[in-house]
Design an enzyme around this catalytic site. Structure first.
Site, PDB file in Angstrom:
ATOM      1  CD1 TRP A 293      -2.064  -2.182   1.978  1.00  0.00           C
ATOM      2  CD2 TRP A 293      -2.973  -1.337   0.106  1.00  0.00           C
ATOM      3  NE1 TRP A 293      -3.067  -3.030   1.573  1.00  0.00           N
ATOM      4  CE2 TRP A 293      -3.639  -2.542   0.432  1.00  0.00           C
ATOM      5  CE3 TRP A 293      -3.370  -0.640  -1.037  1.00  0.00           C
ATOM      6  CZ2 TRP A 293      -4.688  -3.053  -0.351  1.00  0.00           C
ATOM      7  CZ3 TRP A 293      -4.411  -1.143  -1.804  1.00  0.00           C
ATOM      8  CH2 TRP A 293      -5.055  -2.331  -1.459  1.00  0.00           C
TER       9      TRP A 293
ATOM     10  CG  ASP B 249      -3.131   3.869   4.404  1.00  0.00           C
ATOM     11  OD1 ASP B 249      -4.165   3.680   5.067  1.00  0.00           O
ATOM     12  OD2 ASP B 249      -2.862   3.248   3.353  1.00  0.00           O
TER      13      ASP B 249
ATOM     14  CE  LYS C  94      -8.286  -3.354   4.314  1.00  0.00           C
ATOM     15  NZ  LYS C  94      -7.605  -2.491   3.364  1.00  0.00           N
TER      16      LYS C  94
HETATM   17  C1  LIG Z   1      -7.056  -2.000   2.306  1.00  0.00           C
HETATM   18  C2  LIG Z   1      -6.036  -0.940   2.358  1.00  0.00           C
HETATM   19  C3  LIG Z   1      -5.996   0.105   1.413  1.00  0.00           C
HETATM   20  C4  LIG Z   1      -6.940   0.168   0.237  1.00  0.00           C
HETATM   21  O1  LIG Z   1      -8.156   0.648   0.597  1.00  0.00           O
HETATM   22  P1  LIG Z   1      -9.324   0.969  -0.468  1.00  0.00           P
HETATM   23  O2  LIG Z   1     -10.375   1.531   0.418  1.00  0.00           O
HETATM   24  O3  LIG Z   1      -9.682  -0.325  -1.115  1.00  0.00           O
HETATM   25  O4  LIG Z   1      -8.802   1.956  -1.444  1.00  0.00           O
HETATM   26  C5  LIG Z   1      -5.046   1.087   1.584  1.00  0.00           C
HETATM   27  N1  LIG Z   1      -4.164   1.057   2.607  1.00  0.00           N
HETATM   28  C6  LIG Z   1      -4.172   0.069   3.515  1.00  0.00           C
HETATM   29  C7  LIG Z   1      -3.177   0.085   4.627  1.00  0.00           C
HETATM   30  C8  LIG Z   1      -5.098  -0.959   3.419  1.00  0.00           C
HETATM   31  O5  LIG Z   1      -5.099  -1.953   4.323  1.00  0.00           O
END
Ligand SMILES: *Cc1c(COP(=O)(O)O)cnc(C)c1O
Length: 352
Positions: free
Chosen positions: A95, A165, A189
């Site tokens: 990511w 993030d 998540k």
């Molecule tokens: C799942 C995830 C993403 C992607 O998220 P989307 O909402 O599908 O764009 C980005 N960063 C991390 C750390 C993730 O676990």
């Protein structure tokens, strides 16, 4: 079925029940059918915001936004809005690489740290990161969902904003929000269903304007309009408010963090005391949300997954990029379920 899915993932059963029970109680209509500008939805939005501020202890000089486009759109919105000429990206997995790729479209993206040559097995210690001159911010991925690593300590960045993030570990542990300029997280998540992305942004950063941007991509517009510039993801915000209520009822972040630690320790102990399993992350970087491991005889991994499924455990297959096994044990995943997996792992090792 025990739900180890990495995302979208398990939600608290109690919250799901409440969502079902209250779904139709908007003046004889459902939450899906009312105006986003109605008093009823305003209450939902304010409720979600207030709970978030309370649980995450968000200082007054921050805005909280409910956007769309997933964490993936934030990979682009962050540099568009905050990068003048250059920024720093700590590379700790899949990511963060994707975030870096978008940043390069808007300026110079430097890499003060990368664990790519050790298969992304760790996150940096604060002293390992030195920022480039005139950096607009440092971007990190606090929990690496695919590689099973997590920052235990965050880098000190002084006057340079720290951007994180936190998609896969938001509200899973106590964080000092005042250390961050911006935090973002896709909801699917740890917060609720897919459909909204939470952005927590420090007010001074809303004033940055380095280029012309489409209105929908400006943080300042969403902040001014309280996430109601256009129709927000109504249902996702509604559902999230029940997940937040559940966290509060469970004792808040301190209590959740303690259980998360116990859950993760249960699995790591099982891995470390076996001759069959082998953790993929360095011990000091291990994630409390995504526990990744291999079987020393990797040919046995498919059998492990098949038998786990028969024992009512789903979602344990590692990400398609790297294979192996991954147990995602987000906030809503129960300690009992983790103990069941640990027992299954021990039994599988005895048996083969
Ligand atoms: C799942 C995830 C993403 C992607 O998220 P989307 O909402 O599908 O764009 C980005 N960063 C991390 C750390 C993730 O676990």
């Amino acid at each position: 079925m025990l739900n180890f899915n990495p995302g979208p993932s398990i939600l608290p059963a109690e919250a799901l029940e409440e969502i079902r029970r209250n779904f139709m109680s908007f003046g004889g209509m459902s939450i899906l059918e009312i105006s986003h500008r109605s008093k009823e939805f305003e209450n939902v939005l304010e409720d979600a915001k207030a709970l978030f501020v309370e649980l995450a202890v968000i200082p007054k000089n921050y805005h909280i936004l409910f956007l769309q486009g997933g964490a993936s759109l934030q990979f682009a919105m962050v540099p568009m809005n905050l990068m003048e000429k250059c920024a720093d990206y700590s590379l700790t997995g899949y990511w963060s690489k994707k975030a870096l790729k978008e940043a390069k479209l808007f300026g110079e993206a430097n890499i003060p740290f990368s664990s790519e040559n050790s298969a992304f097995s760790r996150t940096p210690k604060p002293a390992e990161i030195s920022l480039s001159q005139k950096s607009s911010y440092l971007h990190i991925t606090s929990n690496n969902t695919i590689y099973g690593t997590q920052y235990r300590e965050f880098p000190e960045t002084g006057d340079i904003p720290l951007v994180a993030d936190m998609s896969s570990d938001i509200l899973s542990r106590k964080i000092d929000v005042s250390k961050f300029g911006l935090i973002y997280a896709g909801a699917q998540k740890n917060l609720g269903p897919a459909g909204t992305t939470v952005v927590i942004i420090r007010d001074d950063l809303l004033k940055r304007e380095y280029r012309k941007l489409p209105t929908m991509l400006k943080y300042s517009i969403h902040a001014e309009s309280n996430s109601l510039y256009n129709t927000p993801p109504v249902f996702a915000v509604y559902a999230m408010s029940y997940v937040l209520k559940w966290i509060k009822k469970s004792g808040g972040i301190d209590a959740i963090e303690k259980i998360n630690r116990e859950k993760a320790d249960t699995l790591y102990k099982t891995i470390d005391s076996s001759n069959l399993y082998c953790g993929t992350a360095e011990k000091s970087s291990r994630s409390s949300m995504n526990v990744t491991f291999r079987l020393k005889n990797t040919a046995l991994e498919n059998r492990f997954l098949d038998e786990a499924k028969k024992a009512e455990m789903a979602g344990l297959k590692g990400h398609r990029e790297i294979g192996g096994i991954r147990a995602s044990i987000y906030n809503a995943f129960p300690l009992d379920g983790v103990k069941k997996l640990a027992e299954f792992m021990k039994e599988f090792e005895r048996k083969i």
